[in-house]
Write a protein that holds these residues in place. Structure first.
Motif, PDB file in Angstrom:
ATOM      1  N   SER A 100     -31.214  16.556 -13.466  1.00  0.00           N
ATOM      2  CA  SER A 100     -30.660  16.312 -14.795  1.00  0.00           C
ATOM      3  C   SER A 100     -31.553  15.341 -15.559  1.00  0.00           C
ATOM      4  O   SER A 100     -32.349  14.601 -14.971  1.00  0.00           O
ATOM      5  CB  SER A 100     -29.244  15.753 -14.681  1.00  0.00           C
ATOM      6  OG  SER A 100     -29.248  14.544 -13.930  1.00  0.00           O
ATOM      7  N   THR A 101     -31.442  15.361 -16.875  1.00  0.00           N
ATOM      8  CA  THR A 101     -32.248  14.479 -17.716  1.00  0.00           C
ATOM      9  C   THR A 101     -32.027  13.028 -17.293  1.00  0.00           C
ATOM     10  O   THR A 101     -30.889  12.535 -17.296  1.00  0.00           O
ATOM     11  CB  THR A 101     -31.877  14.646 -19.193  1.00  0.00           C
ATOM     12  OG1 THR A 101     -32.131  16.002 -19.574  1.00  0.00           O
ATOM     13  CG2 THR A 101     -32.682  13.711 -20.074  1.00  0.00           C
ATOM     14  N   PRO A 102     -33.081  12.316 -16.894  1.00  0.00           N
ATOM     15  CA  PRO A 102     -32.908  10.936 -16.415  1.00  0.00           C
ATOM     16  C   PRO A 102     -32.518   9.993 -17.537  1.00  0.00           C
ATOM     17  O   PRO A 102     -32.864  10.210 -18.705  1.00  0.00           O
ATOM     18  CB  PRO A 102     -34.278  10.584 -15.841  1.00  0.00           C
ATOM     19  CG  PRO A 102     -35.227  11.506 -16.521  1.00  0.00           C
ATOM     20  CD  PRO A 102     -34.477  12.766 -16.796  1.00  0.00           C
ATOM     21  N   GLN A 103     -31.802   8.943 -17.145  1.00  0.00           N
ATOM     22  CA  GLN A 103     -31.402   7.894 -18.081  1.00  0.00           C
ATOM     23  C   GLN A 103     -31.887   6.550 -17.549  1.00  0.00           C
ATOM     24  O   GLN A 103     -31.834   6.295 -16.340  1.00  0.00           O
ATOM     25  CB  GLN A 103     -29.879   7.849 -18.233  1.00  0.00           C
ATOM     26  CG  GLN A 103     -29.263   9.121 -18.778  1.00  0.00           C
ATOM     27  CD  GLN A 103     -29.634   9.365 -20.223  1.00  0.00           C
ATOM     28  OE1 GLN A 103     -29.974   8.435 -20.955  1.00  0.00           O
ATOM     29  NE2 GLN A 103     -29.581  10.622 -20.649  1.00  0.00           N
ATOM     30  N   PRO A 104     -32.378   5.671 -18.426  1.00  0.00           N
ATOM     31  CA  PRO A 104     -32.840   4.362 -17.953  1.00  0.00           C
ATOM     32  C   PRO A 104     -31.675   3.461 -17.567  1.00  0.00           C
ATOM     33  O   PRO A 104     -30.578   3.566 -18.121  1.00  0.00           O
ATOM     34  CB  PRO A 104     -33.589   3.797 -19.168  1.00  0.00           C
ATOM     35  CG  PRO A 104     -32.945   4.466 -20.346  1.00  0.00           C
ATOM     36  CD  PRO A 104     -32.574   5.842 -19.878  1.00  0.00           C
ATOM     37  N   THR A 105     -31.920   2.589 -16.598  1.00  0.00           N
ATOM     38  CA  THR A 105     -30.955   1.571 -16.223  1.00  0.00           C
ATOM     39  C   THR A 105     -31.721   0.286 -15.953  1.00  0.00           C
ATOM     40  O   THR A 105     -32.930   0.215 -16.186  1.00  0.00           O
ATOM     41  CB  THR A 105     -30.114   2.023 -15.012  1.00  0.00           C
ATOM     42  OG1 THR A 105     -29.101   1.051 -14.742  1.00  0.00           O
ATOM     43  CG2 THR A 105     -30.973   2.233 -13.775  1.00  0.00           C
ATOM     44  N   ALA A 106     -31.038  -0.753 -15.489  1.00  0.00           N
ATOM     45  CA  ALA A 106     -31.684  -2.060 -15.331  1.00  0.00           C
ATOM     46  C   ALA A 106     -31.113  -2.790 -14.131  1.00  0.00           C
ATOM     47  O   ALA A 106     -29.963  -2.550 -13.721  1.00  0.00           O
ATOM     48  CB  ALA A 106     -31.493  -2.898 -16.598  1.00  0.00           C
ATOM     49  N   SER A 107     -31.902  -3.681 -13.565  1.00  0.00           N
ATOM     50  CA  SER A 107     -31.469  -4.488 -12.427  1.00  0.00           C
ATOM     51  C   SER A 107     -30.162  -5.205 -12.759  1.00  0.00           C
ATOM     52  O   SER A 107     -30.003  -5.763 -13.845  1.00  0.00           O
ATOM     53  CB  SER A 107     -32.545  -5.504 -12.056  1.00  0.00           C
ATOM     54  OG  SER A 107     -33.734  -4.857 -11.657  1.00  0.00           O
ATOM     55  N   GLY A 108     -29.224  -5.167 -11.821  1.00  0.00           N
ATOM     56  CA  GLY A 108     -27.925  -5.790 -12.015  1.00  0.00           C
ATOM     57  C   GLY A 108     -26.849  -4.847 -12.523  1.00  0.00           C
ATOM     58  O   GLY A 108     -25.655  -5.176 -12.435  1.00  0.00           O
ATOM     59  N   ASN A 109     -27.237  -3.696 -13.062  1.00  0.00           N
ATOM     60  CA  ASN A 109     -26.241  -2.750 -13.547  1.00  0.00           C
ATOM     61  C   ASN A 109     -25.522  -2.072 -12.381  1.00  0.00           C
ATOM     62  O   ASN A 109     -26.078  -1.916 -11.299  1.00  0.00           O
ATOM     63  CB  ASN A 109     -26.883  -1.686 -14.433  1.00  0.00           C
ATOM     64  CG  ASN A 109     -27.258  -2.210 -15.802  1.00  0.00           C
ATOM     65  OD1 ASN A 109     -27.308  -3.421 -16.022  1.00  0.00           O
ATOM     66  ND2 ASN A 109     -27.542  -1.310 -16.724  1.00  0.00           N
ATOM     67  N   GLN A 110     -24.288  -1.665 -12.638  1.00  0.00           N
ATOM     68  CA  GLN A 110     -23.466  -1.031 -11.613  1.00  0.00           C
ATOM     69  C   GLN A 110     -23.553   0.486 -11.726  1.00  0.00           C
ATOM     70  O   GLN A 110     -23.322   1.066 -12.794  1.00  0.00           O
ATOM     71  CB  GLN A 110     -22.006  -1.470 -11.768  1.00  0.00           C
ATOM     72  CG  GLN A 110     -21.788  -2.966 -11.633  1.00  0.00           C
ATOM     73  CD  GLN A 110     -22.201  -3.475 -10.266  1.00  0.00           C
ATOM     74  OE1 GLN A 110     -21.729  -2.961  -9.241  1.00  0.00           O
ATOM     75  NE2 GLN A 110     -23.050  -4.487 -10.239  1.00  0.00           N
ATOM     76  N   ILE A 111     -23.897   1.144 -10.618  1.00  0.00           N
ATOM     77  CA  ILE A 111     -24.049   2.592 -10.581  1.00  0.00           C
ATOM     78  C   ILE A 111     -22.892   3.197  -9.789  1.00  0.00           C
ATOM     79  O   ILE A 111     -22.490   2.671  -8.745  1.00  0.00           O
ATOM     80  CB  ILE A 111     -25.385   2.995  -9.934  1.00  0.00           C
ATOM     81  CG1 ILE A 111     -26.551   2.306 -10.642  1.00  0.00           C
ATOM     82  CG2 ILE A 111     -25.547   4.517  -9.951  1.00  0.00           C
ATOM     83  CD1 ILE A 111     -26.674   2.600 -12.114  1.00  0.00           C
ATOM     84  N   VAL A 112     -22.368   4.305 -10.291  1.00  0.00           N
ATOM     85  CA  VAL A 112     -21.350   5.082  -9.591  1.00  0.00           C
ATOM     86  C   VAL A 112     -21.901   6.490  -9.414  1.00  0.00           C
ATOM     87  O   VAL A 112     -22.220   7.167 -10.393  1.00  0.00           O
ATOM     88  CB  VAL A 112     -20.021   5.141 -10.368  1.00  0.00           C
ATOM     89  CG1 VAL A 112     -18.996   5.959  -9.589  1.00  0.00           C
ATOM     90  CG2 VAL A 112     -19.501   3.740 -10.646  1.00  0.00           C
ATOM     91  N   GLY A 113     -22.036   6.913  -8.178  1.00  0.00           N
ATOM     92  CA  GLY A 113     -22.526   8.252  -7.883  1.00  0.00           C
ATOM     93  C   GLY A 113     -21.416   9.112  -7.310  1.00  0.00           C
ATOM     94  O   GLY A 113     -20.690   8.671  -6.411  1.00  0.00           O
ATOM     95  N   THR A 114     -21.286  10.341  -7.819  1.00  0.00           N
ATOM     96  CA  THR A 114     -20.203  11.224  -7.396  1.00  0.00           C
ATOM     97  C   THR A 114     -20.720  12.645  -7.197  1.00  0.00           C
ATOM     98  O   THR A 114     -21.462  13.166  -8.035  1.00  0.00           O
ATOM     99  CB  THR A 114     -19.075  11.259  -8.443  1.00  0.00           C
ATOM    100  OG1 THR A 114     -18.631   9.932  -8.715  1.00  0.00           O
ATOM    101  CG2 THR A 114     -17.900  12.091  -7.958  1.00  0.00           C
ATOM    102  N   THR A 121     -26.014  14.091 -15.470  1.00  0.00           N
ATOM    103  CA  THR A 121     -25.089  14.986 -14.785  1.00  0.00           C
ATOM    104  C   THR A 121     -25.662  16.380 -14.601  1.00  0.00           C
ATOM    105  O   THR A 121     -26.260  16.945 -15.519  1.00  0.00           O
ATOM    106  CB  THR A 121     -23.771  15.092 -15.587  1.00  0.00           C
ATOM    107  OG1 THR A 121     -23.210  13.783 -15.751  1.00  0.00           O
ATOM    108  CG2 THR A 121     -22.774  15.989 -14.892  1.00  0.00           C
ATOM    109  N   LEU A 122     -25.470  16.937 -13.410  1.00  0.00           N
ATOM    110  CA  LEU A 122     -25.628  18.366 -13.175  1.00  0.00           C
ATOM    111  C   LEU A 122     -24.218  18.951 -13.063  1.00  0.00           C
ATOM    112  O   LEU A 122     -23.485  18.635 -12.128  1.00  0.00           O
ATOM    113  CB  LEU A 122     -26.405  18.644 -11.889  1.00  0.00           C
ATOM    114  CG  LEU A 122     -27.932  18.551 -11.932  1.00  0.00           C
ATOM    115  CD1 LEU A 122     -28.518  18.854 -10.552  1.00  0.00           C
ATOM    116  CD2 LEU A 122     -28.519  19.493 -12.965  1.00  0.00           C
TER     117      LEU A 122
END
Length: 330
Positions: free
Chosen positions: A202-216, A245-246
């Motif tokens: 899927s099209t990548p999105q930028p994030t940053a150190s310290g951010n919270q990721i939820v993978g499902t 998202t895919l």
């Protein structure tokens, strides 16, 4: 029909054929986001123009971006938001595993293999769990770590995921990556591989150190369906409220009975400074759904196994697991 009229008709026919070929071509748009090239740290035998993915090294024509609102179909085609179809990538090139081992275009994904190497490529740490039935989904939370102290072209991935233990072809995974798209930053993207040897992300999105990721990863079938043909993979940055998202991506006939609570995978890591600077990552709130889409909560059913698959001198490579937490240190 006169000669000029016949010539004009032939020109129109040829233009139509060319247009049809263009519509069926599996090429990415010129502005597609491309994974990192393997040139800097590729093993011997991997061509310089190949790119790095969470599944090893692939020819660029075998790797395609699925854009927001698009759907990857079971036959490899991609449906646009408006309903139009475009051909997906049809890989005609061999791919290569993490250590440069050749894999046929439609061959199975290489299994993680234990090793001790000067340069680390492939899976380093993971936690795994296998069921006799099937899983309907997995989810986990984790924090984007610090950037690596050294940035020399290496690629670092973190993810949970689902795979078929009995027919290792692919893995569905929501991925956090460092330099995954030749950008020397953290990004999130969702991945599915390898129909006809093609890698889909899927099209990548930028994030940053310290951010919270939820993978499902979750299926779209009725409860009790062991081999579901439709899955959603969502990698979401809960801090900035963006996701990659895919949607309704295919299982390609696989039954996902092999779960990974957390994985560290790398390419081109030559020293401990090539890992993220804070030295540890925890996947928390790891949740598995059984074939009936019910959360698995019994500790006896959550005997996660932690694995150290590769060692590197001087690096603190270790993995540990509890029913809801997968901890990786490096």
């Amino acid at each position: 029909m006169s000669i000029p009229t016949r010539q004009a008709w032939m020109r129109r026919l040829l233009r139509g054929v060319a247009l049809l070929a263009a519509l069926q071509a599996p090429a990415l748009a010129a502005d597609a986001v491309r994974p990192t090239a393997a040139a800097a740290h590729r093993p011997a035998g991997v061509p310089a123009d190949y790119v790095i993915t969470p599944f090893g090294y692939f020819h660029p024509s075998c790797v395609q971006e699925v854009r927001p609102g698009e759907t990857l179909l079971a036959d490899g085609r991609i449906r646009a938001v408006g309903g139009g179809l475009r051909a997906g990538a049809r890989c005609r090139h061999a791919r290569f595993g993490p250590n440069g081992e050749a894999v046929a275009a439609d061959g199975p994904a290489p299994r993680p293999q234990a090793a001790t190497l000067d340069q680390v490529n492939g899976w380093v740490l993971d936690t795994e769990l296998i069921t006799r039935s099937a899983y309907a989904g997995i989810s986990a939370n984790w924090t984007v770590p610090a950037a690596p102290a050294s940035s020399d072209g290496q690629v670092v991935y973190f993810f949970p995921g689902l795979q078929d233990r009995n027919n290792v072809q692919s893995i569905l995974q929501p991925v956090l990556g460092w330099n995954a798209f030749n950008d020397n930053r953290w990004t999130i993207a969702s991945w599915n591989c390898c129909r006809d040897g093609a890698v889909n992300y899927s099209t990548p999105q930028p994030t940053a150190s310290g951010n919270q990721i939820v993978g499902t990863v979750a299926n779209n079938c009725a409860a009790g369906t062991a081999t579901c043909s439709s899955w959603n993979i969502v990698t979401r940055d809960a801090t900035s409220n963006v996701a990659s998202t895919l949607s309704r991506t295919s299982n390609y006939g696989q039954t996902f009975n092999w779960a990974f609570g957390g994985v560290l995978e790398v390419y081109g890591v030559n020293s401990c400074d090539d890992y993220p600077g804070d030295g540890a990552m925890s996947f928390t709130a790891v949740r598995l759904l059984d074939v009936n889409k019910q959360p698995i909560t019994q500790p006896s059913q959550l005997g996660w196994r932690a694995n150290v698959l590769q060692q590197q001198a001087g690096c603190n490579l270790n993995a540990a697991a509890s029913p809801t937490v997968s901890s990786l240190s490096y």
